[in-house]
Design a protein around this motif. Structure first.
Motif, PDB file in Angstrom:
ATOM      1  N   ARG A   1       0.818  -1.218   0.000  1.00 12.07           N
ATOM      2  CA  ARG A   1       0.000   0.000   0.000  1.00 12.07           C
ATOM      3  C   ARG A   1       0.852   1.268   0.000  1.00 12.07           C
ATOM      4  NH1 ARG A   1      -2.843  -3.249   3.744  1.00 12.07           N
ATOM      5  NH2 ARG A   1      -2.069  -2.045   5.525  1.00 12.07           N
ATOM      6  N   VAL A   2       2.149   1.126  -0.296  1.00  9.27           N
ATOM      7  CA  VAL A   2       3.056   2.275  -0.369  1.00  9.27           C
ATOM      8  C   VAL A   2       3.397   2.508  -1.841  1.00  9.27           C
ATOM      9  CG1 VAL A   2       5.253   3.251   0.385  1.00  9.27           C
ATOM     10  CG2 VAL A   2       3.990   1.714   1.902  1.00  9.27           C
ATOM     11  N   PRO A   3       2.706   3.436  -2.510  1.00 10.05           N
ATOM     12  CA  PRO A   3       2.930   3.621  -3.957  1.00 10.05           C
ATOM     13  C   PRO A   3       4.350   4.042  -4.293  1.00 10.05           C
ATOM     14  CG  PRO A   3       1.533   5.379  -3.063  1.00 10.05           C
ATOM     15  CD  PRO A   3       1.653   4.340  -2.005  1.00 10.05           C
ATOM     16  N   GLU A   4       4.986   4.839  -3.425  1.00  7.74           N
ATOM     17  CA  GLU A   4       6.361   5.271  -3.698  1.00  7.74           C
ATOM     18  C   GLU A   4       7.310   4.075  -3.745  1.00  7.74           C
ATOM     19  OE1 GLU A   4       4.716   8.279  -0.589  1.00  7.74           O
ATOM     20  OE2 GLU A   4       4.391   6.187  -1.213  1.00  7.74           O
ATOM     21  N   LEU A   5       7.046   3.067  -2.925  1.00  6.51           N
ATOM     22  CA  LEU A   5       7.889   1.877  -2.902  1.00  6.51           C
ATOM     23  C   LEU A   5       7.680   1.040  -4.160  1.00  6.51           C
ATOM     24  CD1 LEU A   5       9.906   0.137  -1.290  1.00  6.51           C
ATOM     25  CD2 LEU A   5       7.932  -0.991  -0.227  1.00  6.51           C
ATOM     26  N   ARG A   6       6.442   0.873  -4.543  1.00  2.29           N
ATOM     27  CA  ARG A   6       6.136   0.063  -5.728  1.00  2.29           C
ATOM     28  C   ARG A   6       6.693   0.706  -6.992  1.00  2.29           C
ATOM     29  NH1 ARG A   6       2.123  -3.802  -4.890  1.00  2.29           N
ATOM     30  NH2 ARG A   6       1.587  -3.722  -7.102  1.00  2.29           N
ATOM     31  N   ALA A   7       6.839   2.022  -6.980  1.00  2.00           N
ATOM     32  CA  ALA A   7       7.336   2.725  -8.175  1.00  2.00           C
ATOM     33  C   ALA A   7       8.843   2.583  -8.359  1.00  2.00           C
ATOM     34  CB  ALA A   7       6.964   4.202  -8.083  1.00  2.00           C
ATOM     35  N   THR A   8       9.542   2.023  -7.374  1.00  2.99           N
ATOM     36  CA  THR A   8      11.008   1.950  -7.443  1.00  2.99           C
ATOM     37  C   THR A   8      11.515   0.775  -8.266  1.00  2.99           C
ATOM     38  OG1 THR A   8      11.149   0.586  -5.453  1.00  2.99           O
ATOM     39  CG2 THR A   8      11.187   2.996  -5.156  1.00  2.99           C
ATOM     40  N   GLY A   9      10.662  -0.194  -8.535  1.00  2.87           N
ATOM     41  CA  GLY A   9      11.106  -1.398  -9.213  1.00  2.87           C
ATOM     42  C   GLY A   9      11.470  -2.524  -8.263  1.00  2.87           C
ATOM     43  N   ALA A  10      11.491  -2.233  -6.952  1.00  4.31           N
ATOM     44  CA  ALA A  10      11.749  -3.277  -5.968  1.00  4.31           C
ATOM     45  C   ALA A  10      10.611  -4.292  -5.992  1.00  4.31           C
ATOM     46  CB  ALA A  10      11.880  -2.677  -4.570  1.00  4.31           C
ATOM     47  N   VAL A  11      10.917  -5.523  -5.635  1.00  2.00           N
ATOM     48  CA  VAL A  11       9.891  -6.560  -5.550  1.00  2.00           C
ATOM     49  C   VAL A  11       9.204  -6.440  -4.192  1.00  2.00           C
ATOM     50  CG1 VAL A  11       9.438  -9.036  -5.540  1.00  2.00           C
ATOM     51  CG2 VAL A  11      11.151  -8.085  -7.096  1.00  2.00           C
ATOM     52  N   VAL A  12       7.906  -6.183  -4.224  1.00  2.00           N
ATOM     53  CA  VAL A  12       7.143  -5.955  -2.995  1.00  2.00           C
ATOM     54  C   VAL A  12       6.044  -7.008  -2.915  1.00  2.00           C
ATOM     55  CG1 VAL A  12       5.787  -4.288  -1.672  1.00  2.00           C
ATOM     56  CG2 VAL A  12       7.597  -3.485  -3.209  1.00  2.00           C
ATOM     57  N   ALA A  13       5.942  -7.661  -1.761  1.00  2.00           N
ATOM     58  CA  ALA A  13       4.942  -8.714  -1.585  1.00  2.00           C
ATOM     59  C   ALA A  13       4.444  -8.717  -0.147  1.00  2.00           C
ATOM     60  CB  ALA A  13       5.522 -10.077  -1.967  1.00  2.00           C
ATOM     61  N   GLY A  14       3.481  -9.590   0.121  1.00  2.00           N
ATOM     62  CA  GLY A  14       2.862  -9.663   1.430  1.00  2.00           C
ATOM     63  C   GLY A  14       3.703 -10.429   2.440  1.00  2.00           C
ATOM     64  N   PRO A  15       3.144 -10.670   3.620  1.00  2.00           N
ATOM     65  CA  PRO A  15       3.894 -11.338   4.693  1.00  2.00           C
ATOM     66  C   PRO A  15       4.193 -12.788   4.358  1.00  2.00           C
ATOM     67  CG  PRO A  15       1.588 -11.082   5.306  1.00  2.00           C
ATOM     68  CD  PRO A  15       1.768 -10.320   4.035  1.00  2.00           C
ATOM     69  N   VAL A  16       5.147 -13.343   5.050  1.00  2.00           N
ATOM     70  CA  VAL A  16       5.526 -14.747   4.871  1.00  2.00           C
ATOM     71  C   VAL A  16       5.799 -15.333   6.247  1.00  2.00           C
ATOM     72  CG1 VAL A  16       7.944 -14.123   4.500  1.00  2.00           C
ATOM     73  CG2 VAL A  16       7.095 -16.305   3.652  1.00  2.00           C
ATOM     74  N   TYR A  17       5.318 -16.559   6.470  1.00  2.26           N
ATOM     75  CA  TYR A  17       5.410 -17.172   7.794  1.00  2.26           C
ATOM     76  C   TYR A  17       5.924 -18.607   7.682  1.00  2.26           C
ATOM     77  CZ  TYR A  17       2.219 -13.299   8.868  1.00  2.26           C
ATOM     78  OH  TYR A  17       1.645 -12.062   8.985  1.00  2.26           O
ATOM     79  N   GLY A  18       6.272 -19.156   8.841  1.00  3.29           N
ATOM     80  CA  GLY A  18       6.668 -20.552   8.907  1.00  3.29           C
ATOM     81  C   GLY A  18       7.886 -20.857   8.056  1.00  3.29           C
ATOM     82  N   GLN A  19       7.890 -22.032   7.438  1.00  5.90           N
ATOM     83  CA  GLN A  19       9.028 -22.454   6.633  1.00  5.90           C
ATOM     84  C   GLN A  19       9.232 -21.580   5.412  1.00  5.90           C
ATOM     85  OE1 GLN A  19       8.024 -26.611   6.028  1.00  5.90           O
ATOM     86  NE2 GLN A  19       9.460 -27.241   7.626  1.00  5.90           N
ATOM     87  N   HIS A  20       8.160 -20.923   4.944  1.00  2.00           N
ATOM     88  CA  HIS A  20       8.292 -20.036   3.789  1.00  2.00           C
ATOM     89  C   HIS A  20       9.226 -18.870   4.103  1.00  2.00           C
ATOM     90  CE1 HIS A  20       5.238 -22.227   1.638  1.00  2.00           C
ATOM     91  NE2 HIS A  20       4.391 -22.060   2.624  1.00  2.00           N
ATOM     92  N   TYR A  21       9.286 -18.496   5.385  1.00  2.00           N
ATOM     93  CA  TYR A  21      10.181 -17.411   5.796  1.00  2.00           C
ATOM     94  C   TYR A  21      11.634 -17.761   5.466  1.00  2.00           C
ATOM     95  CZ  TYR A  21      12.724 -14.283   8.963  1.00  2.00           C
ATOM     96  OH  TYR A  21      13.595 -13.357   9.485  1.00  2.00           O
TER      97      TYR A  21
END
Length: 365
Positions: free
Chosen positions: A207-227
């Protein structure tokens, strides 16, 4: 001991990991899941009620307490252990039949987000308060806590361990954690520098448009072994602290190196005690210092991997699992009051254990 454990029981939660830690330490544990009260499902009636009133839905609280009451009657616990149960009925928790009532606070108890008026009104009635913040020890005593024990955060080997990479690419820098006001500007500035070589995951970042505009890969939370799988895809894993909690270490301080990731974190005394700077981790104070570290990691990937491996060995060998913390908590309960070190000393002056005090009160009743 028989421990009736009240805490959030979703996969990957710290509360679940600590409950498993007590079981691994040899205790009999029954868990009552408090998630329906603390983290109600989005758009559910309890969630809507909480958003509208800033209070927890009374019917959800009642259901959890009914489970606690049934379990206590059947299990007859030695200890009621409440993991950040500030939104439950405090007197009802304290009235639950048990020899000892212990409250665990993983966050700063001076931060209004981590307490409630009802909890504060009953804080002095708990037999023991366990905190992961050293600065809370004296503050809790000053507020009237009977006994206070400090233990650090931890990692869970079930979730946090070296994992195979999931792709051919490798991010230079990454951060897994909640989007907070004290992190937002710095994260956006980093992303503008490193673009698609940077990964940011956690609640709120999309939900941070300035971050998404940078080209960085942005995703949701990750838990457990996926972390751990995500950690494996990042060369330099940022360990950022929560200024609202006055953090000097956090769960990530243990989880990142336990997962085999290179710890790149804010410089604090506790971090310096846990890992040796430039040998087992990299610590920074200012953004310029962080950029120097990341430049070095980009040009010396093999040496960076060696530092990560050294940090992993240090954290694993020094005993920072949840089972280790469970043993520390039980030791603080059983330790004679006069022999307790500063930070663990009960307010009572009797040369007896907390368990002994609780048993005597139960017998007298």
């Amino acid at each position: 001991m028989k421990i009736l454990y009240v805490g959030d029981d979703w996969i990957g939660s710290n509360a679940r990991s600590l409950a498993d830690g007590f079981r691994q330490a040899g205790h009999e544990v029954v868990v009552i899941d408090s998630t329906p009260v603390t983290l109600p499902t989005r758009l559910s009636p309890p969630w809507v009620y909480a958003k509208a009133t800033h209070r927890r839905a009374p019917w959800a609280v009642e259901r959890v307490h009914a489970e606690i009451d049934r379990a206590a009657a059947d299990f007859r616990p030695d200890i009621l252990f409440a993991f950040k149960s500030v939104h439950l009925d405090q007197q009802r928790l304290l009235d639950t039949p048990a020899r000892l009532h212990v409250h665990y606070s993983p966050d700063d108890v001076a931060n209004p987000e981590n307490i409630s008026p009802e909890y504060l009104a009953h804080e002095s009635k708990w037999d023991l308060i366990v905190t992961t913040k050293q600065h809370n020890v004296a503050e809790l005593r000053d507020r009237g806590a009977r006994a206070v024990s400090f233990v650090r955060s931890a990692y869970d080997p079930a979730w946090h361990h070296p994992a195979a990479r999931r792709g051919a690419g490798q991010f230079l820098v990454g951060f897994i954690g909640v989007c907070r006001p004290d992190r937002r500007d710095d994260m956006v500035a980093l992303a503008r520098t490193y673009g698609d070589r940077m990964l940011v995951r956690g609640p709120g970042w999309r939900r941070v448009p300035e971050l998404r505009a940078t080209g960085a890969v942005v995703a949701g939370p990750v838990y457990g072994q996926h972390y751990s799988a995500v950690i494996a895809d990042v060369t330099a894993n940022l360990v950022l602290l929560n200024s609202d909690n006055r953090d000097t270490h956090t769960c990530r301080s243990f989880e990142v190196p336990a997962a085999g990731g290179l710890f790149v974190g804010q410089r604090t005394d506790e971090h310096a005690e846990l890992l040796r700077d430039t040998v087992e981790c990299f610590l920074f104070t200012e953004s310029a210092e962080l950029h120097e570290i990341l430049t070095w990691c980009a040009t010396h990937p093999e040496q960076a991997a060696a530092v990560a491996a050294a940090g992993h060995r240090r954290i694993v060998e020094d005993g920072h699992r949840y089972v280790d913390r469970a043993r520390e908590i039980i030791a603080s309960i059983e330790r004679p009051a006069r022999a307790s070190p500063v930070g663990d000393t009960p307010r009572t002056g009797h040369n007896t254990t907390l368990v002994g005090n609780a048993r005597r009160r139960a017998d007298e009743a």
